[in-house]
Design an enzyme around this catalytic site. Structure first.
Site, PDB file in Angstrom:
ATOM      1  N   LYS A  67       0.689  -1.223   0.043  1.00  0.00           N
ATOM      2  CA  LYS A  67       0.051  -0.034   0.072  1.00  0.00           C
ATOM      3  C   LYS A  67       0.912   1.191  -0.010  1.00  0.00           C
ATOM      4  CE  LYS A  67      -4.241  -1.522   1.865  1.00  0.00           C
ATOM      5  NZ  LYS A  67      -5.502  -1.621   2.832  1.00  0.00           N
ATOM      6  N   ASP A 104     -10.401   2.841   1.344  1.00  0.00           N
ATOM      7  CA  ASP A 104     -10.625   2.606   2.657  1.00  0.00           C
ATOM      8  C   ASP A 104     -11.200   3.442   3.500  1.00  0.00           C
ATOM      9  OD1 ASP A 104      -9.559  -0.212   2.346  1.00  0.00           O
ATOM     10  OD2 ASP A 104      -7.415   0.651   2.814  1.00  0.00           O
TER      11      ASP A 104
END
Length: 285
Positions: A67, A104
């Site tokens: 990420k 997210d």
């Protein structure tokens, strides 16, 4: 060949993303595919270089440990992803450039939207955990004007995370063990307030010990939100329901972030008329 998107990570076999995205693809009858691709850290640059040359590839979701590692390999960053410092969705633009997003944060907030639509005198979130998932959660809550109490094994790390993600906020860092012990603190009138307890740690996950949390730290009317998905019904959520608290499980965030990414990949709104009941049944079977 039909258009396609992927999820990448190391490991990747445990990912539920293919089941989610392919469920929506099938329901909409799209000529598209979504698959998992095992990409090791030393193969990340080569993977993106190959995919950016493929016009059928619409992008990928990014899971651990990539990420943050993908960021230098991208051409552009969405402002929210830049603030969070992590990317979980990469989109290939028509000219082959790659843009990084973070869905997210939106996925985490999605089940809270009806609550957040109300006006509150005060909003406080007690967030337990300082790992990768906490970054998006902290950034999302700060944008919704929450005062955050961030608890971690290392309070200095928690303080640094708060200062990085919302340096102007009046937030607090504390040791995780603080919430394990009973408190005799008497909460004031919580009418007009919004209180969240968020487990952003792996504690409570299968193979991990339970989250040490005593509910004397939860103000009346708190919402208890656990982002763990395996098991879905964690010890924290079970105990919270027994004590009469409203609860949110980890599939809320998982499906919510996937829905936002799906629209970016395929230009279609995923079908969610049944509040994801059928999809949830598939994911928990």
């Amino acid at each position: 060949m039909s258009i396609y998107a992927e999820v990448i990570g190391d490991p990747i076999a445990q990912s539920k993303s293919p089941a989610i995205h392919n469920f929506w693809i099938d329901r909409l009858g799209l000529d598209a595919k979504y698959r998992a691709c095992h990409v090791k850290p030393d193969g990340l640059a080569a993977y993106l270089a190959e995919r950016r040359a493929d016009p059928d590839w619409r992008g990928c979701n990014v899971t651990m440990p990539h990420k943050q590692a993908v960021i230098p390999l991208l051409d552009r960053m969405d402002p929210l992803a830049e603030t969070i410092g992590a990317v979980n969705t990469i989109i290939r633009e028509d000219d082959g450039t790659l843009t990084g997003f973070n869905t997210d944060a939106g996925g985490f907030l999605e089940p809270l939207r009806p609550v957040l639509a109300r006006k509150h005198l005060f909003r406080m979130a007690r967030v337990l955990g300082t790992g990768g998932a906490a970054r998006a959660i902290i950034a999302a809550l700060a944008r919704e004007h929450f005062v955050i109490v961030l608890a971690g094994r290392n309070p200095a790390k928690a303080r640094a995370l708060l200062d990085e993600l919302d340096p102007m906020g009046e937030h607090h860092a504390i040791d995780l063990d603080h919430f394990a012990d009973i408190t005799e603190f008497t909460f004031d009138d919580r009418e007009g307030c919004c209180d969240l307890i968020v487990n952003a740690s792996p504690l409570g996950m299968e193979g991990q010990p339970p989250l040490p949390f005593d509910f004397s730290h939860a103000p009346p009317g708190s919402i208890i939100y656990d982002i763990v998905t395996h098991p879905l019904d964690t010890p924290l959520l079970t105990a919270a329901r027994e004590k009469g608290f409203e609860t949110l499980d980890g599939l809320n965030m998982l499906i919510g972030q996937a829905a936002e990414a799906f629209e970016r990949f395929f230009g279609a709104v995923p079908p969610r008329e049944d509040d994801d009941a059928e999809l949830r049944a598939i994911l928990t079977s």
